[in-house]
Write an enzyme that holds these catalytic residues in place. Sequence first.
Site, PDB file in Angstrom:
ATOM      1  N   GLU A 320       0.794  -1.232   0.000  1.00  0.00           N
ATOM      2  CA  GLU A 320       0.000   0.000   0.000  1.00  0.00           C
ATOM      3  C   GLU A 320       0.827   1.283   0.000  1.00  0.00           C
ATOM      4  O   GLU A 320       0.538   2.213   0.745  1.00  0.00           O
ATOM      5  CB  GLU A 320      -0.978  -0.027   1.188  1.00  0.00           C
ATOM      6  CG  GLU A 320      -1.981  -1.151   1.059  1.00  0.00           C
ATOM      7  CD  GLU A 320      -3.040  -1.147   2.153  1.00  0.00           C
ATOM      8  OE1 GLU A 320      -4.202  -1.361   1.822  1.00  0.00           O
ATOM      9  OE2 GLU A 320      -2.703  -0.963   3.338  1.00  0.00           O
TER      10      GLU A 320
HETATM   11  C1  ACM Z   1      -2.729  -5.476   3.693  1.00  0.00           C
HETATM   12  O1  ACM Z   1      -3.837  -5.908   4.038  1.00  0.00           O
HETATM   13  N1  ACM Z   1      -2.576  -4.192   3.428  1.00  0.00           N
HETATM   14  C2  ACM Z   1      -1.583  -6.340   3.564  1.00  0.00           C
END
Ligand code: ACM
Length: 679
Positions: A320
Amino acid sequence: MRLPYCLYLLLFTYCSVGSLCTYAQKDLMPVPREFQSRDQRLAITATFRVSVTGHPDRRLYAEASRFIRRLSERTGIFLDGQGYVDSQDTARTAALLISVQRPGKLALYEDESYHLEVGAGQVRLNAVTDIGVIRGLETLLQLVSADNTGYYFPGLSVSDGPRFGWRGLLLDVALHFMPVDEIKRTLDGMAAVKMNVLHLHACNDQGFRVESKVFPRLQEIASDGLYYTQQDIREIIRYAGQRGIRVVPEFVVPAHTTAILTAYPELASVKRNYTLQRYFGVFDPVLDPTNKKVYVFLDKLFTEMAALFPDRYFHIGGDENTGKDWEKTPSIRAFMKARGMKTFMDLQTYFNRRIQPILRKNGKIMMGWDEILQPGVPKDIVIQSWRGKAAFYQSVKQGYRAILSNGYYIDLIQPASFHYINDPVPDSVLLTAEEIKNILGGEATMWSELVNPETVDSRIWPRTAAIAERLWSPSSVKDTDDMYRRLDIVSLQLDALGLRHESNKPVLLRRLAGSWDTRPLEVLTDVLEPLKIYERNQGDTMYTVFSPLTKLADVAVPDQRTPRIFNRQVKDWISHPSPDPGQKIIQQLTIWKDNDTAFRKLLARSPVLQEAAPLSASLSALAAAGIEAMQYIREHKKADNEWLLRQLAVAAHAREQSGRCELQVVDSIQQLITLAGNN
Ligand code: ACM
């Protein structure tokens, strides 16, 4: 119907010897690889003793001793004759004779197999390693059976071992901190269902949770005072190791690093005033991969943490990264251009390639979320797939070892059945034997945006036991109804072990109700589930780390038993209408219909319950509609169209969420309503 006497006798004999003896064995979770029942049993009495032969170590003595205490607590039998099992306990006549060849290592693919024989005179538990014995002792505890003659182990022979070597649970202690005792409880539960990896998600935007002696600002400035001392970490690792569980730490970089940047803002890509993030989500702050100081920092920090966490595997997150802070920084863009990097993922791969030698020199294998799989990354990393199966199979086909978490996100409030059918190696995907070998296993993920130590158990358990079975048992074990039957049994055992998924419920109810009399609230919350996937933390309710997790959506749990049972009854009754179950359905509907009056009395004293009021009213109206529908159906009458439309509107209204919760019986009552209209 009257049975002929001899048939009755035959049935009775079968039930009392055959099926009763095999009953407990059929309750096992995870289901063992092979088992055979025997028409024998071993009574558990006060003379029960444990002996150990072969090459045991201290871990095994401690676990054998813990087994005796648990057996004693379970049965109420005073097993005081043997306090602590030690090297003196070698008598071959003991009721439980353990034989072990060597101490097991806390390493991937260590031998966890065991063989268990329960005969009339003795239980024999043989394993190559003491970790195999530990797994077998959990099986034996699940086998404890009872009838009016007392407690006993049913006769059987079990040969068991895991399907996958990596059977993990990610516990996120960053978004909400979990005290050491909570982690220990979690480890007890994991061991009970034969899981073997605790993945500790140790930092994120909301906090850095492990004491660093090299960079003390991490815990001093960036943890709100909620962190583990290094001694705490050693104790967690010891406790886990005692149960044959590895502890894999995750220190997520380069994104999700607001906490690190709060302590050391000079490492950021964009200069700004960093403070701990109070919301949950995906944010722009990110380490500057063009800054040499970042690698000096990570070298020192990861070297310190690599020594603290002895496992071979070290998780660097990698998920992310929005890339926005990199894109908006001219010097970073120039750095990329000079090296021919086209996307920020190229830059992240560059970053990962500089991190890996740090881990390698510390003897570690690098792990990361599936974002770290980019062209050119070395083959000895391990990918943890969360975004989809495609990335998972792509990893193993490209020769990377991988573990599956997509489909095991227990924070998303999906039913155990959803996780249970999520096989890392489904029939529908064609993989070579070599590719299948790259699949190490899987991990349930307990992200902690919306849980705290009081509620986290109710999100982990009992559903994680179903995932544990998926990862331990043969792939042919996939009867969902039977899984639920056994899950209800295991849930009680976990409760007895000290997990709080059940025992905390009355506490939460009493606080909400502000009263000793919580029954009307319980009737309501038993048919509620929190909003699923990421819905709960959206719209007009944005949670922060300080939000109360003491409300309706926190008492409500995933995969509720009451609606599961009711919905099944309705389904069965619709396909085979018979008076008796029909009566049970009406009884349940009547309880729900009448509950609202009592609930309103509670509400008058407890304003926090206001958000439950629309649901209580809806449940009552819906149940009333269901009762009328049942009457039409049972009397073979067709309801008129006006009635039908009115009741369908009631059902539609009952689908509206309140307090971030939804009623779980609308579908089946609506089916009854529709049936009454078509009768
Ligand atoms: C995640 O759930 N961002 C690994």
